[in-house]
Design an enzyme around this catalytic site. Structure first.
Site, short mmCIF file in Angstrom:
data_model
loop_
_atom_site.label_atom_id
_atom_site.label_comp_id
_atom_site.label_asym_id
_atom_site.label_seq_id
_atom_site.Cartn_x
_atom_site.Cartn_y
_atom_site.Cartn_z
N ARG A 48 0.83 -1.34 -0.20
CA ARG A 48 0.03 -0.12 0.03
C ARG A 48 0.91 1.33 0.08
O ARG A 48 0.43 2.43 -0.27
CB ARG A 48 -1.23 -0.25 0.98
CG ARG A 48 -1.99 1.03 1.14
CD ARG A 48 -3.39 0.81 2.00
NE ARG A 48 -3.12 -0.04 3.33
CZ ARG A 48 -2.72 0.06 4.44
NH1 ARG A 48 -2.16 1.29 4.63
NH2 ARG A 48 -2.39 -0.71 5.27
N TYR A 99 -16.09 18.74 -14.25
CA TYR A 99 -16.47 17.68 -14.61
C TYR A 99 -17.42 17.16 -13.42
O TYR A 99 -17.29 17.33 -12.30
CB TYR A 99 -15.16 16.35 -14.46
CG TYR A 99 -15.58 15.08 -14.25
CD1 TYR A 99 -16.58 14.43 -15.24
CD2 TYR A 99 -15.45 14.22 -13.18
CE1 TYR A 99 -16.67 13.22 -15.25
CE2 TYR A 99 -15.75 13.00 -12.91
CZ TYR A 99 -16.53 12.54 -13.90
OH TYR A 99 -16.91 11.02 -13.96
N ASP A 170 -7.38 20.58 -12.89
CA ASP A 170 -7.61 19.31 -13.42
C ASP A 170 -7.23 19.53 -14.77
O ASP A 170 -7.59 20.31 -15.83
CB ASP A 170 -9.21 19.09 -13.43
CG ASP A 170 -9.48 17.66 -13.58
OD1 ASP A 170 -8.55 17.28 -14.79
OD2 ASP A 170 -10.49 17.03 -13.39
N LYS A 195 -7.99 8.68 -19.04
CA LYS A 195 -8.32 9.55 -20.47
C LYS A 195 -7.13 9.44 -21.24
O LYS A 195 -6.47 8.45 -21.43
CB LYS A 195 -8.79 10.82 -20.12
CG LYS A 195 -9.82 10.91 -19.09
CD LYS A 195 -11.15 10.11 -19.20
CE LYS A 195 -12.28 10.23 -18.36
NZ LYS A 195 -12.85 9.16 -17.58
C1 LIG Z 1 -12.09 16.21 -16.34
C2 LIG Z 1 -12.25 15.04 -15.61
N1 LIG Z 1 -11.54 14.86 -14.19
C3 LIG Z 1 -11.79 13.69 -13.36
C4 LIG Z 1 -12.22 12.66 -14.10
C5 LIG Z 1 -12.60 11.53 -13.02
O1 LIG Z 1 -11.69 10.46 -13.56
P1 LIG Z 1 -12.06 9.06 -13.29
O2 LIG Z 1 -13.09 8.57 -14.15
O3 LIG Z 1 -10.52 8.30 -13.63
O4 LIG Z 1 -12.33 8.96 -11.77
C6 LIG Z 1 -12.81 12.82 -15.47
C7 LIG Z 1 -13.68 11.53 -15.75
O5 LIG Z 1 -14.43 11.61 -16.84
C8 LIG Z 1 -12.87 13.88 -16.06
O6 LIG Z 1 -13.35 14.07 -17.31
#
Ligand SMILES: Cc1ncc(COP(=O)(O)O)c(C=O)c1O
Length: 360
Positions: A48, A99, A170, A195
């Site tokens: 971990r 998001y 982000d 992504k």
């Molecule tokens: C801009 C953005 N941030 C965070 C996330 C969350 O990521 P995860 O799906 O890997 O938890 C997403 C998921 O679509 C996203 O598009």
């Protein structure tokens, strides 16, 4: 020159960072180390707390962003760990069109009295700067998902720091190839590595990157304690994906720019949103929701699927999700443009758009 040499360009870093040393019998690629525990006496001790395969991915991403990276089980695990930096009752300023999962986390924390969330129009820099006053953390996402709005990161960063707040970006949509927020003195960069970084729609992974050793220590401590750790195979897949990030982003961006040009001339389209970089395009169908639903079920190459940033082109009507804000148009389709031949992508799309016959 080694992979750690200063001044290497992003494409070289993507290919070379996070590899074993160039020594006889060392593997060229970081192996998948499956281990829940290690022989005592070293730095790792337990599964971990660390893993050489995670470290290789973290080294490569850290080198691309210009900081130190920590991998998490998913993007949302990274988001949750960062939001946990906010003290009891602290204010978080965030884009109303960030998001949806991040906005839902903020709403959940607020409903439990943990924080106060102030959602803003991220394009209104003056209003965002005003909202920074008294904030503990300013969350930025630029471009936003799926509205594709752009934040003035340097101006907002300066105002947030003036107010004593952490600033987080982000960077999932832009990737470190198109935007490096740590160079604008942002405190933390967050990724859904699911992504573009991993890039093949086969792994869930998140990451946080920072230049601040104290923040790194705190976030690593939270990850150790909560166990929001990446799967080893996922970290390896993401590292493998990262090796071609520059090629994939370049092709997806070229395809997205060309499709934007052609879509703007199509009569079925009411609006095309493209920030001028990256591989995501959002279109609003002139005939609205039903036309958008029809489109996403009429194509052969474009796959109706959520998520984004893979080699293959996918799209979805975002408001099919009940949690998506009503300020996102009901007829908006978010398109994740892949790396296929742009003429094939266009033929498939244009055929479906030409065919849109709505019941009267
Ligand atoms: C801009 C953005 N941030 C965070 C996330 C969350 O990521 P995860 O799906 O890997 O938890 C997403 C998921 O679509 C996203 O598009």
């Amino acid at each position: 020159m080694t992979a750690d040499s200063p001044g290497l360009r992003p494409a070289t870093i993507a290919v070379t960072a996070g590899r074993p040393p160039h020594e006889p019998d060392q593997p060229l690629n970081q192996p998948i180390v499956m281990a829940s525990t290690y022989v005592a006496g070293g730095d790792l001790e337990y599964g971990r707390y660390g893993n050489p395969t995670w470290t290789a991915f973290e080294d490569a991403l850290g080198a691309l962003e210009g900081g130190r990276a920590l991998a998490f089980s998913t993007g949302l695990a990274a988001v949750a760990t960062v939001l946990d930096l906010v003290g009891q009752g602290g204010t978080v300023v965030a884009p109303r069109h960030a998001y949806n999962g991040s906005v839902m986390q903020l709403a959940d924390l607020e409903s439990r009295g943990r924080i106060k969330a102030v959602l803003v129009d991220i394009t209104d820099t003056e209003a965002v700067v005003a909202a920074c006053d008294g904030a503990a953390l300013v969350w930025l996402e630029s471009p936003t998902n799926p509205a594709l709005e752009i934040a003035d990161i340097p101006t907002i960063r300066a105002a947030a720091h003036e107010a004593g707040a952490y600033v987080v970006v982000d960077n999932t949509f832009a990737t470190p190839l198109l935007q490096r927020p740590l160079e604008d003195e942002v405190d933390l960069v967050v990724h859904s590595a699911t992504k573009y970084l991993a890039g093949h729609s086969d792994a869930l992974l998140g990451a946080v990157v920072t230049r601040d050793d104290e923040l790194f220590r705190v976030l690593k401590g939270r990850r150790d304690l909560v166990g929001a750790i990446p799967g080893t195979l996922e970290a390896w897949l993401a590292l493998r994906g990262l090796r071609t990030l520059h090629l994939r982003v370049e092709r997806a961006q070229a395809n997205a720019a060309e499709l934007t040009r052609r879509l703007r001339a199509h009569p079925a389209i009411g609006e095309v949103r493209y920030p001028g970089f990256g591989g995501i395009v959002s279109i609003v169908l002139a005939e609205g929701e039903l036309a958008a639903d029809l489109l996403t079920h009429k194509t052969a190459l474009w796959v109706n699927a959520t998520s984004l940033g893979g080699v293959e082109s996918t799209f979805e009507r975002r408001r099919r999700w009940k949690s998506e804000p009503t300020t996102i148009p009901a007829g908006l389709v978010r398109m994740s443009v892949g790396i296929e031949d742009v003429d094939d992508l266009w033929d498939d799309l244009a055929g479906a758009l030409d065919d849109l016959t709505l019941p009267t």
